[in-house]
Design a protein around this motif. Structure first.
Motif, PDB file in Angstrom:
ATOM      1  N   ILE A   1      20.864  -9.341  -0.607  1.00 14.24           N
ATOM      2  CA  ILE A   1      21.681  -8.698   0.313  1.00 14.24           C
ATOM      3  C   ILE A   1      20.388  -7.303  -0.172  1.00 14.24           C
ATOM      4  O   ILE A   1      20.088  -6.198   0.512  1.00 14.24           O
ATOM      5  N   ALA A   2      19.770  -6.866  -1.558  1.00 12.92           N
ATOM      6  CA  ALA A   2      18.326  -5.976  -1.709  1.00 12.92           C
ATOM      7  C   ALA A   2      17.370  -6.250  -1.366  1.00 12.92           C
ATOM      8  O   ALA A   2      16.716  -5.583   0.154  1.00 12.92           O
ATOM      9  N   ILE A   3      17.196  -7.641  -0.884  1.00  8.74           N
ATOM     10  CA  ILE A   3      15.953  -8.098  -0.312  1.00  8.74           C
ATOM     11  C   ILE A   3      15.783  -7.381   1.002  1.00  8.74           C
ATOM     12  O   ILE A   3      15.387  -7.119   1.384  1.00  8.74           O
ATOM     13  N   PHE A   4      17.106  -7.712   1.360  1.00 11.21           N
ATOM     14  CA  PHE A   4      16.958  -7.548   2.996  1.00 11.21           C
ATOM     15  C   PHE A   4      17.490  -6.593   3.801  1.00 11.21           C
ATOM     16  O   PHE A   4      16.672  -6.023   4.094  1.00 11.21           O
ATOM     17  N   TYR A   5      17.687  -5.374   2.705  1.00  9.91           N
ATOM     18  CA  TYR A   5      18.049  -4.457   2.786  1.00  9.91           C
ATOM     19  C   TYR A   5      16.874  -3.950   3.212  1.00  9.91           C
ATOM     20  O   TYR A   5      16.264  -2.710   3.326  1.00  9.91           O
ATOM     21  N   MET A   6      15.947  -4.136   1.697  1.00 11.11           N
ATOM     22  CA  MET A   6      14.041  -3.758   1.624  1.00 11.11           C
ATOM     23  C   MET A   6      13.532  -3.537   3.109  1.00 11.11           C
ATOM     24  O   MET A   6      13.027  -2.971   3.748  1.00 11.11           O
ATOM     25  N   PHE A   7      13.351  -5.152   3.659  1.00 14.44           N
ATOM     26  CA  PHE A   7      12.903  -5.725   4.282  1.00 14.44           C
ATOM     27  C   PHE A   7      13.508  -4.693   5.105  1.00 14.44           C
ATOM     28  O   PHE A   7      12.686  -4.653   6.236  1.00 14.44           O
ATOM     29  N   GLN A   8      14.699  -3.915   5.644  1.00 16.57           N
ATOM     30  CA  GLN A   8      14.896  -3.385   6.529  1.00 16.57           C
ATOM     31  C   GLN A   8      14.454  -1.976   6.810  1.00 16.57           C
ATOM     32  O   GLN A   8      13.765  -1.768   7.957  1.00 16.57           O
TER      33      GLN A   8
ATOM     34  N   THR B   1      22.958  -4.352   7.657  1.00 19.55           N
ATOM     35  CA  THR B   1      22.802  -5.029   6.726  1.00 19.55           C
ATOM     36  C   THR B   1      23.892  -5.048   6.346  1.00 19.55           C
ATOM     37  O   THR B   1      24.567  -5.936   6.208  1.00 19.55           O
ATOM     38  N   PHE B   2      24.945  -4.096   6.468  1.00 20.13           N
ATOM     39  CA  PHE B   2      26.275  -4.011   6.410  1.00 20.13           C
ATOM     40  C   PHE B   2      27.141  -5.077   7.462  1.00 20.13           C
ATOM     41  O   PHE B   2      27.808  -6.190   7.074  1.00 20.13           O
ATOM     42  N   GLY B   3      26.416  -4.686   8.580  1.00 16.26           N
ATOM     43  CA  GLY B   3      27.148  -5.123   9.648  1.00 16.26           C
ATOM     44  C   GLY B   3      26.689  -7.056   9.993  1.00 16.26           C
ATOM     45  O   GLY B   3      28.031  -8.068   9.570  1.00 16.26           O
ATOM     46  N   PHE B   4      25.703  -7.250   9.469  1.00 23.62           N
ATOM     47  CA  PHE B   4      25.106  -8.846   9.288  1.00 23.62           C
ATOM     48  C   PHE B   4      26.008  -9.626   8.306  1.00 23.62           C
ATOM     49  O   PHE B   4      26.787 -10.219   8.216  1.00 23.62           O
ATOM     50  N   PHE B   5      26.110  -8.757   6.360  1.00 23.19           N
ATOM     51  CA  PHE B   5      26.485  -9.773   5.581  1.00 23.19           C
ATOM     52  C   PHE B   5      28.220 -10.058   5.972  1.00 23.19           C
ATOM     53  O   PHE B   5      28.837  -9.928   5.278  1.00 23.19           O
ATOM     54  N   LEU B   6      28.799  -7.938   6.621  1.00 25.29           N
ATOM     55  CA  LEU B   6      30.652  -8.246   6.767  1.00 25.29           C
ATOM     56  C   LEU B   6      30.334  -9.630   7.570  1.00 25.29           C
ATOM     57  O   LEU B   6      31.202 -10.378   7.850  1.00 25.29           O
TER      58      LEU B   6
ATOM     59  N   GLY C   1      32.723 -10.579  -1.679  1.00 28.89           N
ATOM     60  CA  GLY C   1      31.252  -9.422  -0.529  1.00 28.89           C
ATOM     61  C   GLY C   1      31.125  -8.360  -0.477  1.00 28.89           C
ATOM     62  O   GLY C   1      29.719  -8.088  -0.217  1.00 28.89           O
ATOM     63  N   ILE C   2      32.362  -7.409  -0.731  1.00 28.63           N
ATOM     64  CA  ILE C   2      32.313  -6.288  -0.337  1.00 28.63           C
ATOM     65  C   ILE C   2      31.767  -5.872  -1.396  1.00 28.63           C
ATOM     66  O   ILE C   2      31.029  -4.564  -1.606  1.00 28.63           O
ATOM     67  N   ILE C   3      32.214  -5.831  -2.657  1.00 29.30           N
ATOM     68  CA  ILE C   3      31.395  -5.348  -3.844  1.00 29.30           C
ATOM     69  C   ILE C   3      30.399  -6.051  -3.808  1.00 29.30           C
ATOM     70  O   ILE C   3      29.045  -5.086  -4.419  1.00 29.30           O
ATOM     71  N   ALA C   4      29.710  -7.404  -3.699  1.00 29.94           N
ATOM     72  CA  ALA C   4      28.121  -7.466  -3.362  1.00 29.94           C
ATOM     73  C   ALA C   4      27.281  -6.650  -2.708  1.00 29.94           C
ATOM     74  O   ALA C   4      26.503  -6.060  -3.099  1.00 29.94           O
ATOM     75  N   LEU C   5      27.393  -5.738  -1.586  1.00 26.75           N
ATOM     76  CA  LEU C   5      27.574  -5.264  -0.265  1.00 26.75           C
ATOM     77  C   LEU C   5      26.751  -3.860  -0.956  1.00 26.75           C
ATOM     78  O   LEU C   5      26.195  -3.067  -0.712  1.00 26.75           O
ATOM     79  N   ILE C   6      28.037  -3.306  -1.526  1.00 26.23           N
ATOM     80  CA  ILE C   6      28.196  -2.047  -2.364  1.00 26.23           C
ATOM     81  C   ILE C   6      27.027  -2.179  -3.249  1.00 26.23           C
ATOM     82  O   ILE C   6      25.890  -1.296  -3.358  1.00 26.23           O
ATOM     83  N   ILE C   7      26.790  -3.150  -3.816  1.00 27.53           N
ATOM     84  CA  ILE C   7      25.625  -2.977  -5.429  1.00 27.53           C
ATOM     85  C   ILE C   7      24.088  -3.484  -4.661  1.00 27.53           C
ATOM     86  O   ILE C   7      23.549  -3.011  -5.144  1.00 27.53           O
ATOM     87  N   GLY C   8      24.461  -4.465  -3.863  1.00 28.38           N
ATOM     88  CA  GLY C   8      23.288  -4.972  -3.408  1.00 28.38           C
ATOM     89  C   GLY C   8      22.528  -4.015  -1.980  1.00 28.38           C
ATOM     90  O   GLY C   8      21.421  -3.610  -2.963  1.00 28.38           O
ATOM     91  N   VAL C   9      23.418  -2.648  -2.066  1.00 27.92           N
ATOM     92  CA  VAL C   9      22.682  -1.879  -0.820  1.00 27.92           C
ATOM     93  C   VAL C   9      22.231  -1.074  -2.230  1.00 27.92           C
ATOM     94  O   VAL C   9      20.837  -0.329  -1.235  1.00 27.92           O
ATOM     95  N   ALA C  10      22.999  -0.657  -2.902  1.00 27.04           N
ATOM     96  CA  ALA C  10      22.503   0.230  -3.260  1.00 27.04           C
ATOM     97  C   ALA C  10      20.870  -0.253  -4.582  1.00 27.04           C
ATOM     98  O   ALA C  10      20.076   0.753  -4.669  1.00 27.04           O
TER      99      ALA C  10
ATOM    100  N   TYR D   1      18.199   4.749   4.723  1.00 27.49           N
ATOM    101  CA  TYR D   1      18.218   4.707   5.842  1.00 27.49           C
ATOM    102  C   TYR D   1      19.440   3.969   6.139  1.00 27.49           C
ATOM    103  O   TYR D   1      19.498   3.261   6.398  1.00 27.49           O
ATOM    104  N   THR D   2      20.118   5.121   7.445  1.00 24.27           N
ATOM    105  CA  THR D   2      21.460   4.360   7.800  1.00 24.27           C
ATOM    106  C   THR D   2      21.429   3.558   8.755  1.00 24.27           C
ATOM    107  O   THR D   2      21.855   2.806   8.809  1.00 24.27           O
ATOM    108  N   PRO D   3      20.030   3.375   9.544  1.00 20.71           N
ATOM    109  CA  PRO D   3      19.994   2.199  10.831  1.00 20.71           C
ATOM    110  C   PRO D   3      20.039   0.694   9.438  1.00 20.71           C
ATOM    111  O   PRO D   3      20.427  -0.292  10.461  1.00 20.71           O
ATOM    112  N   SER D   4      19.187   1.024   8.551  1.00 19.39           N
ATOM    113  CA  SER D   4      18.431  -0.633   7.661  1.00 19.39           C
ATOM    114  C   SER D   4      20.519  -0.458   7.138  1.00 19.39           C
ATOM    115  O   SER D   4      20.530  -1.662   6.653  1.00 19.39           O
TER     116      SER D   4
END
Length: 618
Positions: free
Chosen positions: A28-35, A156-161, A112-121, A149-152
């Motif tokens: 998730i972190a790497i995907f967000y960075m790319f976005q 990220t949230f949309g894709f992983f959810l 999944g949600i826990i991983a998303l929150i930590i991953g985006v941070a 960055y809000t769009p990224s």
């Protein structure tokens, strides 16, 4: 109530879930960075160099998304294996299957949600770090860049959810097809190790032939081109799966039936365990080998592509700088650079031709590349004969216009590199003709250092002065400078993005690969507990059993590592026709792979021992 039960269930398996979370957080972190680098248009539109990298990071995002999808699908299978016996007991005690399926769905979405929150941070911090590294490499300001960055974040949230929802539904469907008794007795199922000798030999031969075809396609990629791309990908992948489904089990069988090794200590038990292991893991081991090749190959490719820029410009342009009629400011910079080769040529221009003085070229014969063939390109002194023109200026012009002006091709190539504009035809004329030209005399300075990269600040300063001159002359923003340094920077911009994309994609592939193997080994650990308990009850020391675990899992991790690294070492040759040194610092990617792989191996051993050899007195 469901959330509470799911949370309690996760707490009971917290060590397994922590490992799972680590892999998900990294993806998730790497995907967000790319976005952030692909979608931050407000920032990239201000910088042409960064804007050109958007495509690279969009491609990286797609690749990462594809691998992440299958990774999450597999890890959810691991989640089901962790709790399936527990679910079966719940059903025997009266819980309805619908309730259990809902419980599992909530668990999957919760983790999944826990991983998303930590991953985006983590991704926000990673984005800030990587952005500074990339912009620092290109000397670009970070003004306008937003790591938060809000769009990224929304993408990220949309894709992983969506991924977590799809994989939860997938597990929901799988659970529907499993009977209650199968869930309860999941740990008691025997592994099938039936091997038909004739079929196995045929499969081994087919696997070796497929691998050889794939390797030959990689080695001769320059000749095969499009055919080589498809044949190498298809045949190498096919050969890998055939080898792991036949040849590796045969190797283990040979180890098992070697009396010298088999009868030493409890190695008979170790090899027996390994035989069961490779049969249940053979498809996954083949996948791991391919992911090792992709991961280490992505890192190696990025480093080689980055290094290719310096080699390319050195082979394309012999001289490090070319300056027309240097100004006082340019002279000041030139004087501080220790050139090993420098010359100054006089010429005149009339809007149609550039007339270079023959005597200057004769006295200061330039350096040129002998051939534009990458294997044999070398720098030498231009020895071709100069035109021996006795004609007048008008006769020279008439010959040039009708194409009969004779000049060696090598001289023509060199003069083209000296020209400030490519609209005029270059001519070489004698002193007498040169004096008849009614144009202002100009000079062009060329210089070569012993190390182009050691003076990048000076080249950048010279280009900046030239750009300002061009903008002033045209009274508006003109085209960019076409110097050796400008060519290098243009290449390096894309290469820098490729390096970072290759590095993070490679790390993501390697981490996901190792964690998938770890999950698969651990998901079968429950079936091994009774075997280890039996050996401990008959007096086998715990230390011997621990050594057995180390040996068994070492071989499990070793087989795909050997084939995966072999794929990388041979596969990098496929870039030889577009990259000068495809094996540049390949040891970096292999060392990184070994480090990640070793950490996951030790972690797997530790967790496996805790499951099959708990600290208790027998």
């Amino acid at each position: 109530m469901l959330v509470k039960l799911a949370w309690n269930g996760m707490k009971s398996k917290r060590k397994d879930y922590i490992v799972l979370l680590t892999g998900l957080v990294m993806a998730i972190a790497i995907f967000y960075m790319f976005q952030t680098l692909a979608l931050n248009k407000g920032f990239t539109s201000d910088y042409a160099m960064i804007n050109s990298m958007q495509l690279i990071f969009n491609v990286g995002s797609v690749l990462l998304a594809a691998v992440t999808f299958f990774y999450i699908l597999y890890t959810n299978t691991f989640l089901l294996s962790l709790r399936q016996k527990e679910y079966g007991v719940f059903m025997l005690l009266g819980a309805k299957k619908r309730y259990i399926k809902n419980l599992m769905f909530v668990e999957n979405m919760l983790i999944g949600i826990i991983a998303l929150i930590i991953g985006v941070a983590v991704g926000i911090g990673l984005s800030a770090l990587v952005a500074r590294l990339i912009m620092g490499q290109m000397n670009v300001s970070l003004d306008g860049y937003q790591s938060f960055y809000t769009p990224s974040m929304l993408v990220t949230f949309g894709f992983f959810l969506f991924l977590f929802f799809v994989t939860s539904i997938w597990n929901h469907v799988r659970l529907s097809k499993i009977e209650v008794l199968d869930l309860v007795n999941a740990d008691a199922k025997a592994d099938k190790t039936v091997m038909k000798e004739k079929a196995n030999i045929i499969t081994i031969i087919a696997g070796i032939i497929s691998l050889m075809i794939g390797y030959v396609s990689l080695i001769f990629m320059e000749q095969l081109r499009e055919i080589g791309v498809f044949s190498s990908a298809i045949m190498t992948t096919l050969g890998t799966y055939l080898i792991f489904s036949s040849f590796i089990p045969m190797i283990v069988k040979c180890l098992k039936y070697n009396r010298k090794w088999n009868e030493k200590g409890i190695q008979s038990f170790t090899f027996s365990q390994l035989m069961f292991r490779v049969h249940s893991l053979k498809k996954l081991l083949a996948t791991v080998a391919m992911l090792i090749a992709l991961g280490a190959g992505a890192i190696s490719g990025g480093l080689a592509f980055k290094n290719n820029g310096e080699i390319t410009v050195d082979r394309t342009m012999v001289y490090d700088t070319t300056i027309h009629t240097p100004s006082a400011e340019e002279e000041n910079i030139i004087d501080k650079i220790p050139f090993i080769e420098e010359s100054e040529y006089r010429y005149k221009a009339d809007g149609e031709f550039d007339y270079f003085l023959k005597e200057d070229l004769e006295d200061q014969r330039p350096l040129i590349n002998t051939e534009m063939v990458r294997e044999s390109t070398e720098v030498k002194r231009l020895e071709a004969a100069l035109p021996d023109e006795k004609d007048s200026l008008r006769d020279v012009q008439d010959k040039a216009r009708n194409g009969s002006f004779e000049m060696e091709h090598e001289w023509s190539l060199f003069l083209n590199t000296l020209q400030d504009t490519y609209t005029n035809q270059p001519l070489i004329v004698s002193q007498n003709v040169y004096e008849d030209i009614e144009s202002e005399e100009q000079t062009v300075f060329v210089g070569k250092t012993d190390d182009f990269m050691a003076y990048t600040d000076q080249w950048a300063a010279l280009d900046e002065i030239k750009q300002e001159q061009m903008d002033t002359e045209t009274a508006e923003e003109s085209y960019g400078v076409t110097s050796k340094y400008a060519m290098y920077k243009s290449y390096d911009t894309v290469a820098t993005g490729t390096v970072f994309m290759g590095f993070f994609l490679g790390v993501a592939f390697l981490a996901m690969m190792a964690s998938c193997l770890m999950f698969k080994v651990l998901s079968g650990a429950n079936q091994d507990i009774s075997r280890y308990e039996m050996l401990r009850k008959i007096g086998v020391k715990k230390k011997l059993l621990e050594r057995s675990v180390y040996k068994e899992l070492f071989l499990v991790f070793l087989f795909p590592a050997i084939l995966g690294v072999t794929h990388v070492l041979i596969g990098m040759n496929m870039f030889s026709f577009i990259i000068y040194e495809p094996y540049y610092r390949i040891w970096v990617s292999i060392a990184l792979f070994i480090l990640i792989y070793a950490l996951y191996y030790l972690l797997t051993v530790k967790m496996y021992k805790e499951m099959v050899l708990p600290d208790k007195d027998v």
